[in-house]
Structures are given as structure tokens and as C-alpha cells.
Write a protein that holds these residues in place. Sequence first.
Motif, PDB file in Angstrom:
ATOM      1  N   MET A   1      55.205  56.884  26.592  1.00  0.00           N
ATOM      2  CA  MET A   1      55.366  57.650  27.832  1.00  0.00           C
ATOM      3  C   MET A   1      54.140  57.477  28.730  1.00  0.00           C
ATOM      4  N   GLN A   2      54.082  56.315  29.340  1.00  0.00           N
ATOM      5  CA  GLN A   2      52.880  56.030  30.107  1.00  0.00           C
ATOM      6  C   GLN A   2      52.969  56.593  31.526  1.00  0.00           C
ATOM      7  N   VAL A   3      51.926  57.272  31.952  1.00  0.00           N
ATOM      8  CA  VAL A   3      51.890  57.726  33.350  1.00  0.00           C
ATOM      9  C   VAL A   3      50.883  56.854  34.087  1.00  0.00           C
ATOM     10  N   HIS A   4      51.385  56.115  35.075  1.00  0.00           N
ATOM     11  CA  HIS A   4      50.514  55.234  35.857  1.00  0.00           C
ATOM     12  C   HIS A   4      49.895  56.028  36.999  1.00  0.00           C
ATOM     13  N   GLN A   5      48.748  55.542  37.435  1.00  0.00           N
ATOM     14  CA  GLN A   5      48.111  56.208  38.584  1.00  0.00           C
ATOM     15  C   GLN A   5      48.044  55.255  39.755  1.00  0.00           C
ATOM     16  N   ASN A   6      48.157  55.790  40.962  1.00  0.00           N
ATOM     17  CA  ASN A   6      48.131  55.010  42.209  1.00  0.00           C
ATOM     18  C   ASN A   6      48.999  53.762  42.076  1.00  0.00           C
ATOM     19  N   TYR A   7      50.250  54.002  41.868  1.00  0.00           N
ATOM     20  CA  TYR A   7      51.211  52.958  41.500  1.00  0.00           C
ATOM     21  C   TYR A   7      52.039  52.547  42.718  1.00  0.00           C
ATOM     22  N   SER A   8      52.139  51.253  42.970  1.00  0.00           N
ATOM     23  CA  SER A   8      52.882  50.805  44.161  1.00  0.00           C
ATOM     24  C   SER A   8      54.387  51.057  44.005  1.00  0.00           C
ATOM     25  N   LEU A   9      54.992  51.581  45.061  1.00  0.00           N
ATOM     26  CA  LEU A   9      56.430  51.877  45.035  1.00  0.00           C
ATOM     27  C   LEU A   9      57.251  50.789  45.742  1.00  0.00           C
ATOM     28  N   LYS A  10      56.576  49.728  46.158  1.00  0.00           N
ATOM     29  CA  LYS A  10      57.242  48.688  46.952  1.00  0.00           C
ATOM     30  C   LYS A  10      58.508  48.162  46.266  1.00  0.00           C
ATOM     31  N   LYS A  11      58.405  47.929  44.962  1.00  0.00           N
ATOM     32  CA  LYS A  11      59.567  47.408  44.205  1.00  0.00           C
ATOM     33  C   LYS A  11      60.639  48.473  43.998  1.00  0.00           C
ATOM     34  N   TYR A  12      60.271  49.716  44.212  1.00  0.00           N
ATOM     35  CA  TYR A  12      61.154  50.831  43.854  1.00  0.00           C
ATOM     36  C   TYR A  12      61.846  51.490  45.038  1.00  0.00           C
ATOM     37  N   ASN A  13      61.730  50.867  46.233  1.00  0.00           N
ATOM     38  CA  ASN A  13      62.510  51.385  47.359  1.00  0.00           C
ATOM     39  C   ASN A  13      63.073  50.195  48.111  1.00  0.00           C
TER      40      ASN A  13
ATOM     41  N   PHE B   1      63.788  49.719  51.073  1.00  0.00           N
ATOM     42  CA  PHE B   1      63.144  49.422  52.360  1.00  0.00           C
ATOM     43  C   PHE B   1      61.910  48.530  52.151  1.00  0.00           C
ATOM     44  N   SER B   2      61.491  48.375  50.882  1.00  0.00           N
ATOM     45  CA  SER B   2      60.291  47.606  50.530  1.00  0.00           C
ATOM     46  C   SER B   2      59.051  48.098  51.270  1.00  0.00           C
ATOM     47  N   ILE B   3      58.922  49.398  51.329  1.00  0.00           N
ATOM     48  CA  ILE B   3      57.744  49.980  51.968  1.00  0.00           C
ATOM     49  C   ILE B   3      56.626  50.042  50.928  1.00  0.00           C
ATOM     50  N   ASP B   4      55.453  49.583  51.362  1.00  0.00           N
ATOM     51  CA  ASP B   4      54.335  49.499  50.427  1.00  0.00           C
ATOM     52  C   ASP B   4      53.559  50.819  50.379  1.00  0.00           C
ATOM     53  N   ALA B   5      54.228  51.860  49.900  1.00  0.00           N
ATOM     54  CA  ALA B   5      53.544  53.145  49.697  1.00  0.00           C
ATOM     55  C   ALA B   5      53.234  53.235  48.202  1.00  0.00           C
ATOM     56  N   SER B   6      52.346  54.149  47.827  1.00  0.00           N
ATOM     57  CA  SER B   6      52.093  54.280  46.394  1.00  0.00           C
ATOM     58  C   SER B   6      52.284  55.725  45.940  1.00  0.00           C
TER      59      SER B   6
ATOM     60  N   ASP C   1      51.824  57.768  51.333  1.00  0.00           N
ATOM     61  CA  ASP C   1      51.744  57.726  49.878  1.00  0.00           C
ATOM     62  C   ASP C   1      52.256  59.047  49.319  1.00  0.00           C
ATOM     63  N   TYR C   2      52.849  58.984  48.128  1.00  0.00           N
ATOM     64  CA  TYR C   2      53.382  60.205  47.523  1.00  0.00           C
ATOM     65  C   TYR C   2      52.295  60.861  46.682  1.00  0.00           C
ATOM     66  N   GLU C   3      51.954  62.098  47.022  1.00  0.00           N
ATOM     67  CA  GLU C   3      50.814  62.782  46.410  1.00  0.00           C
ATOM     68  C   GLU C   3      51.158  63.499  45.096  1.00  0.00           C
ATOM     69  N   GLY C   4      52.228  63.110  44.463  1.00  0.00           N
ATOM     70  CA  GLY C   4      52.616  63.807  43.229  1.00  0.00           C
ATOM     71  C   GLY C   4      53.066  62.805  42.180  1.00  0.00           C
ATOM     72  N   LEU C   5      53.973  63.258  41.310  1.00  0.00           N
ATOM     73  CA  LEU C   5      54.474  62.425  40.210  1.00  0.00           C
ATOM     74  C   LEU C   5      55.892  61.932  40.521  1.00  0.00           C
ATOM     75  N   VAL C   6      56.041  60.607  40.568  1.00  0.00           N
ATOM     76  CA  VAL C   6      57.372  60.026  40.751  1.00  0.00           C
ATOM     77  C   VAL C   6      57.939  59.729  39.362  1.00  0.00           C
ATOM     78  N   LEU C   7      59.131  60.248  39.100  1.00  0.00           N
ATOM     79  CA  LEU C   7      59.781  60.025  37.805  1.00  0.00           C
ATOM     80  C   LEU C   7      61.011  59.166  38.029  1.00  0.00           C
ATOM     81  N   LYS C   8      60.938  57.940  37.538  1.00  0.00           N
ATOM     82  CA  LYS C   8      62.028  56.986  37.800  1.00  0.00           C
ATOM     83  C   LYS C   8      63.059  57.077  36.676  1.00  0.00           C
ATOM     84  N   ASN C   9      64.288  57.348  37.079  1.00  0.00           N
ATOM     85  CA  ASN C   9      65.376  57.513  36.112  1.00  0.00           C
ATOM     86  C   ASN C   9      65.868  56.156  35.614  1.00  0.00           C
ATOM     87  N   GLU C  10      65.726  55.942  34.301  1.00  0.00           N
ATOM     88  CA  GLU C  10      66.215  54.683  33.705  1.00  0.00           C
ATOM     89  C   GLU C  10      67.171  54.967  32.544  1.00  0.00           C
TER      90      GLU C  10
END
Length: 338
Positions: free
Chosen positions: A1-13, A15-20, A60-69
Amino acid sequence: MQVHQNYSLKKYNTFSIDASAKFFATFSSADILEDLLESNKDIPKKMILGGGSNVLFTKDYEGLVLKNEITGIQIISEDDEFVFIKAGAGEVWHQFVLYCIKNNFGGVENLSLIPGNVGASPMQNIGAYGAEIKDVFYELEALHLEEKITQKFSATDCEFGYRESIFKKKYKDQFAILNVTCRLRRNPEFNISYGAIEDELIKMNIQDLSVKAISDAVIRIRTSKLPDPKEIGNAGSFFKNPVISNLEFQEFKILSPEKVPHYKTDTDHIKVPAGWLIEQCGWKGFRKGDAGCYDKQALVLVNYGNATGKEIYNLSEEIKISVKQKFGIELEREVNIF
Ligand code: EPU
């Protein structure tokens, strides 16, 4: 259960917006999600992310993003008429559609190629070409993020509307959808009421209608009009089609003597295509930097490469203002802004 920090969300939206994201983790089961929620209690802001096809990150998102897999597609029960199929919320929606097509189960063929994951489909009651998920929806299971209790929701509980459900309103940000069960027909009933499908089937020279033929027709229409997020960043329709009263429509026609495309939604209301309104305001094909309004469908805003979320948002604001000025109609965004 790894929690990454300052993680790019570009691949995860899409719109390919380079927010983290300040913090980012994935979960493949309800138990893992519960553990993540428990061990990160001190982070107040959390969001559940599905396929990222209906979000725009403006910062940038200032909290915890939890990606549903959470994955898995299985038949849970069946009778002579119906088959009940449960799919993990992290399954890609179109993969679920393909599973149904392969087995000749009817009901989701019109919803082919809609980007995003299964979990997000009831959230905004996805719809296209005369069908909506509510037509096949049976139930879903969702975990309450605070109370950590899994609840079942029937179609009535979900309070579906046009691109709406209880999860966008009363229960906004309160639940993570874990899985969705749909009720598909063993003997499909075809819905080709949407003109473009009928035209496409004729072009394809289809003699025998099937879920596969309808799915192929929808895929052909979509790929001809809508940009592929793998090539051009986008989140599908950026705005909802406005629904106005008959009276408002009469006033609107005075402002716009051109032939206005419109559809009756009930005896008192009329839906006007937002794409048409936006096109009439001259935005179709507009581009400023890498933010643009798609040249084949004005309802879709696009990122041609390195646009920021803020640039896309600002463009959407300009579009909203000009539609309001020209037609007196307030456009509502369909995409969730973060
Ligand atoms: N139109 C224009 N110019 C445009 C786009 C549309 O004039 O640039 C007019 C045309 O008159 C056209 C009418 O709008 O006949 C309807 O267009 P279209 O069939 O492309 O559908 P839409 O109303 O623009 C909705 C959904 C789409 C869905 C299509 C097909 C919403 C917000 N959008 O778009 O959903 O694929 O119908 O059923 O309801 C999505 O939600 O991401 C999405 C793509």
C-alpha cells in the motif's frame, strides 16, 4: 500500500493536464481502500479517481488522490430474459461493453467507447445515442468514506437524472463506488431511434441488426466526431446540454431566428444542444495556445499538448459568457473542476 508524494496526475486524467497530487495511492479492493483511509486519517482532503475522463485539474491537488483499480467482470445471476453482470468500478467502461457485445447481451451497445471507468458511469449517469446507464442499471455497492460501511444502492436510490445522480448532489464526495451490477437482455431489444445511428447502419450496409452492428456504428460516429484522448487531451462534452422551459425557448427563438436544433424532454421543457450554441458564438475550431474548442464538435474542449487546466477553464468561462450574452442561456459544466 504505497502512498506516493507529489505524484504527477498527467497519465491519470484524459485532459493530460500536468498537475500533481500531494499524495497518491491506488486500491484494488474495498479492504485496501479502508486501510488507506484509516492510515491517512490526518489528511483532510481526499478524492476518488476513476478513469479521469471527467475531471479538469486547474491546480495541484493538495490532498490524497485514491485511484480505484478494483477489477473483475462476472455474471452473478440470470433468468430467461436477463443476465445480471457485476463489474469492478476500476474496469474500463468500454471493456465492459465489449464483454457484453461478445456475449450478445443487449443494453449497453449504444454506450460503446465512452471514456472512463465503470465506477464513474452511474455517478453521472453516462449517456449517448439515445441510451443512458440508468436503463440497464441494477445496483451498486459503495463504501462510505467516513463511516467505512458498504452500502447497496438501487436505481431509485441513485436518483438518476440527465448526467446526474445522488453521488453528484446529496452524497457528493462521500462514497467510493466499488462495483456496479447491470441487467442486460439475453434477447437484445435494439434502440436505433437516434438518427445518426440509423444513417450509419445504412452506410455500413447492415442487413441484420445486432448489438455488434450497433456498437460498430456508434464507434464509427464517435471516432469521426470526438477526439481520441490518447491523441488530443479532452474530457468529452465539457458542458451539459441546457434544458429550458417552453417559455424560455420562445424568447430564445426571438434572439435566434436561425433554425434551432432542439428536442422535447417533457411537455414543458426543451433541450438545446450546447454544441450548437457554442458554434453560433464562433468558438468551434478556436485555439489559444494549446487550449481549444474542437473543430468537429464544439462541445468538446481540448488540450493540444501543454495547456494548463487554468487555460482550459478560462476558455470555458469565456465560452459561457458569450453564450449567455448572445442567447441568455447559462451553460453548466459537465466536467468536475478541481
Ligand atoms: N451541434 C452543432 N455544432 C456542434 C456540435 C453539435 O451544431 O459543434 C448540434 C447539431 O445540431 C447536432 C446536435 O448539436 O445535431 C447534437 O449533436 P451530437 O449528436 O453530437 O450530440 P450532443 O448533444 O452535442 C450529446 C452528449 C454526448 C453524446 C452525444 C450523442 C451531452 C452533454 N453530450 O452531445 O456525450 O455522445 O449526445 O448521444 O449530453 C459526453 O457526455 O462526454 C458526450 C460526448
